[in-house]
Design a protein around this motif. Structure first.
Motif, PDB file in Angstrom:
ATOM      1  N   LYS A   1     -21.992  52.029 -18.625  1.00 21.31           N
ATOM      2  CA  LYS A   1     -22.927  50.632 -18.058  1.00 21.31           C
ATOM      3  C   LYS A   1     -23.345  50.765 -19.128  1.00 21.31           C
ATOM      4  O   LYS A   1     -24.145  51.591 -20.157  1.00 21.31           O
ATOM      5  CB  LYS A   1     -23.930  51.495 -16.805  1.00 21.31           C
ATOM      6  N   MET A   2     -23.741  49.010 -19.902  1.00 20.00           N
ATOM      7  CA  MET A   2     -24.639  49.280 -21.017  1.00 20.00           C
ATOM      8  C   MET A   2     -25.895  49.165 -20.612  1.00 20.00           C
ATOM      9  O   MET A   2     -26.353  48.725 -19.407  1.00 20.00           O
ATOM     10  CB  MET A   2     -24.404  46.985 -21.352  1.00 20.00           C
ATOM     11  N   THR A   3     -26.748  49.876 -21.266  1.00 18.72           N
ATOM     12  CA  THR A   3     -27.970  50.693 -20.938  1.00 18.72           C
ATOM     13  C   THR A   3     -28.989  49.570 -21.572  1.00 18.72           C
ATOM     14  O   THR A   3     -30.165  49.437 -20.942  1.00 18.72           O
ATOM     15  CB  THR A   3     -27.989  51.752 -20.955  1.00 18.72           C
ATOM     16  N   GLU A   4     -28.528  49.588 -22.563  1.00 20.42           N
ATOM     17  CA  GLU A   4     -29.470  48.238 -23.745  1.00 20.42           C
ATOM     18  C   GLU A   4     -28.363  47.178 -25.058  1.00 20.42           C
ATOM     19  O   GLU A   4     -27.535  47.862 -24.719  1.00 20.42           O
ATOM     20  CB  GLU A   4     -30.256  49.818 -24.488  1.00 20.42           C
ATOM     21  N   SER A   5     -29.009  46.438 -24.798  1.00 14.83           N
ATOM     22  CA  SER A   5     -28.544  45.451 -25.487  1.00 14.83           C
ATOM     23  C   SER A   5     -29.140  44.340 -26.050  1.00 14.83           C
ATOM     24  O   SER A   5     -29.861  43.787 -24.946  1.00 14.83           O
ATOM     25  CB  SER A   5     -27.251  44.703 -24.729  1.00 14.83           C
ATOM     26  N   GLU A   6     -29.155  44.494 -27.410  1.00 13.23           N
ATOM     27  CA  GLU A   6     -29.932  43.162 -28.199  1.00 13.23           C
ATOM     28  C   GLU A   6     -29.411  43.088 -29.991  1.00 13.23           C
ATOM     29  O   GLU A   6     -27.924  43.093 -30.143  1.00 13.23           O
ATOM     30  CB  GLU A   6     -31.447  43.659 -28.455  1.00 13.23           C
ATOM     31  N   THR A   7     -30.272  41.407 -29.404  1.00 13.21           N
ATOM     32  CA  THR A   7     -29.678  40.581 -30.700  1.00 13.21           C
ATOM     33  C   THR A   7     -30.459  40.483 -32.097  1.00 13.21           C
ATOM     34  O   THR A   7     -31.389  39.916 -31.437  1.00 13.21           O
ATOM     35  CB  THR A   7     -28.461  39.602 -30.879  1.00 13.21           C
TER      36      THR A   7
END
Length: 186
Positions: free
Chosen positions: A74-80
């Motif tokens: 499960k993706m718990t954090e995602s940023e660019t």
């Protein structure tokens, strides 16, 4: 898919630019690849390391009792973020670096009152990259600049302003690169 060296790029063309505009800036559907109109200005010369696009993701792994085998993630954090260094000392760069409280120019002498603290600022960004005839553009409708880096005033290195732009919500890739035409999703 065939081996094709035309699909290997080295960006850093003479026309690479980072444009900054208001959050209610361009329309992604009609932006295209021409220089943006309106309130966009480009920063000028960029540092030799170019522009870095950094995806940062944290994935939680769920394991089964049997052998501690991973059964889901499960993706718990995602940023660019985009990072770049501006070399020119101009009003646009200075306004991104400092919280300018007021400015006045009299008889060719400018006095700018700067806050000792900064705040997060929101802008729209257009990043243009060139490799010969290939033009790749990233459009960030909302980008935030938060932390600023130290500035060195030295006789042994260029004075440079380092920025990290957090992409808020979404961004667009616009290109004339034929290798990227189509959806490519199977």
């Amino acid at each position: 898919m065939a081996f094709d060296t035309n699909q290997i790029h080295v960006y850093g063309g003479d026309e690479d630019k980072v444009w900054v505009g208001p959050v209610e800036g361009a329309d992604a559907a009609t932006l295209g690849l021409a220089d943006p109109s309106g309130d966009y200005e480009h920063l000028g010369f960029l540092g030799e390391d170019g522009i870095t696009l950094t995806p940062s993701d944290t994935v939680e792994k769920f394991r089964a009792h049997q052998g501690a085998k991973v059964v889901r993630t499960k993706m718990t954090e995602s940023e660019t973020t985009f990072e770049f260094i501006a070399l020119q000392d101009n009003v646009l760069v200075s306004n991104l670096q400092f919280d300018v409280l007021d400015s006045d120019t009299v008889d060719g002498v400018t006095t700018r009152r700067l806050s000792s603290s900064r705040k997060v600022t929101r802008h729209s960004f257009i990043i243009d990259l060139y490799d010969n005839d290939v033009h790749k553009r990233y459009y960030v409708p909302i980008g935030e600049i938060g932390e600023r880096s130290e500035i060195s005033f030295s006789n042994s290195e260029l004075t440079a302003y380092s920025f990290s732009v957090e992409v808020i919500d979404e961004m667009y890739e616009i290109t004339n690169d034929a290798a990227l035409a189509g959806d490519g999703v199977s």
